[in-house]
Design a protein around this motif. Structure first.
Motif, short mmCIF file in Angstrom:
data_model
loop_
_atom_site.label_atom_id
_atom_site.label_comp_id
_atom_site.label_asym_id
_atom_site.label_seq_id
_atom_site.Cartn_x
_atom_site.Cartn_y
_atom_site.Cartn_z
N LEU A 1 0.82 -1.20 0.00
CA LEU A 1 0.00 0.00 0.00
C LEU A 1 0.86 1.26 0.00
CD1 LEU A 1 0.12 1.17 3.12
CD2 LEU A 1 -1.63 -0.56 3.52
N ARG A 2 0.24 2.35 -0.42
CA ARG A 2 0.87 3.67 -0.44
C ARG A 2 -0.04 4.65 0.29
NH1 ARG A 2 1.92 4.89 -6.61
NH2 ARG A 2 0.03 3.61 -6.81
N VAL A 3 0.57 5.47 1.13
CA VAL A 3 -0.19 6.41 1.96
C VAL A 3 -0.37 7.75 1.24
CG1 VAL A 3 -0.15 7.77 4.08
CG2 VAL A 3 0.49 5.35 4.13
N VAL A 4 -1.60 8.23 1.24
CA VAL A 4 -1.92 9.58 0.81
C VAL A 4 -2.47 10.32 2.01
CG1 VAL A 4 -3.23 11.04 -0.77
CG2 VAL A 4 -2.48 8.77 -1.52
N LEU A 5 -1.87 11.44 2.37
CA LEU A 5 -2.33 12.23 3.51
C LEU A 5 -3.53 13.08 3.10
CD1 LEU A 5 1.10 13.45 4.94
CD2 LEU A 5 -0.35 11.60 5.82
N ALA A 6 -4.62 12.94 3.84
CA ALA A 6 -5.84 13.69 3.54
C ALA A 6 -5.69 15.15 3.95
CB ALA A 6 -7.03 13.08 4.26
N HIS A 7 -6.29 16.02 3.17
CA HIS A 7 -6.40 17.47 3.43
C HIS A 7 -5.24 18.03 4.25
CE1 HIS A 7 -8.11 15.91 7.13
NE2 HIS A 7 -9.27 15.62 6.58
#
Length: 222
Positions: free
Chosen positions: A132-138
């Protein structure tokens, strides 16, 4: 190139984003009018409230309720989650099931209080998982120095269009865009009060960055 809303709360009754089917349909139609082709339905997931499997069952049920009322020319919906970070998240059973459907992308919401070092370490360890790859929200909602720490470790970022919709752009926002740290935009729509007004304004005022970020989002979603 598809126009993708990477962060939206449109599933009926799944969280506080849409209270019922009528609201969800209004949200979808507002997105359509704004030129959105794909909506990522990222309902809130809180590990202290329910298990991953219970959440997925609720989310999928809400989606089926909505899908039955959508037209052929409405935006396509991709299921995901906005996952609140906590210490130990990297060890949570089934965490990979919270990725955006068909991808290895997981949208992580950081706490709105000062970030505990244990939470930061857990998010970094999560980002090191091979599946998985993390995307930081807002990221526009957090302290810039905290955001820079995580972006410096290679994590990806999503910006809410609300902070991009004015004539002036905050220095931190401009820096993240100029440094190509932002991989997606999101309406983060809750209800219908503001609709996609900020989305349209951001597209108008941030033309320098809009297509560039959308291209990145298209590549991420395949």
């Amino acid at each position: 190139m598809l126009t993708i809303d990477f962060h939206a709360h449109i599933l009926p009754g799944c969280d506080h984003g849409s209270r019922d089917l009528k609201t969800s349909l209004q949200q979808v139609h507002l997105a359509k009018d704004a030129g959105v082709d794909v909506i990522c339905a990222t309902s809130h997931f809180y590990a202290h409230q329910e298990s991953v499997d219970d959440f997925l069952q609720r989310r999928n049920s809400a989606f089926e309720t909505l899908r039955g009322k959508l037209g052929a020319d409405d935006p396509r919906i991709r299921l995901g989650a906005e996952v609140l970070a906590f210490a130990g998240i990297e060890r949570m059973p089934g965490v990979e099931k919270l990725c955006l459907a068909g991808t290895d992308l997981i949208l992580i919401e950081m706490p709105f209080i000062d970030w505990d070092e244990a939470v930061i370490e857990s998010v970094l360890e999560l980002s090191e998982k091979p599946d998985l790859r993390v995307v930081l929200a807002h990221i526009d909602r957090y302290k810039p120095a905290d955001v820079d720490q995580l972006l410096g470790e290679g994590l990806m970022a999503q910006l809410n269009v609300e902070k991009l919709s004015g004539l002036l752009l905050m220095r931190e926002m401009k820096g993240w865009l100029e440094q190509e740290r932002v991989f997606a935009f999101g309406s983060d729509i809750h209800g219908c009060d503001t609709g996609y007004r900020d989305w349209l304004r951001a597209k108008k005022y941030r033309t320098k960055y809009w297509d560039e970020v959308m291209e990145k989002t298209n590549r991420l979603l395949g």
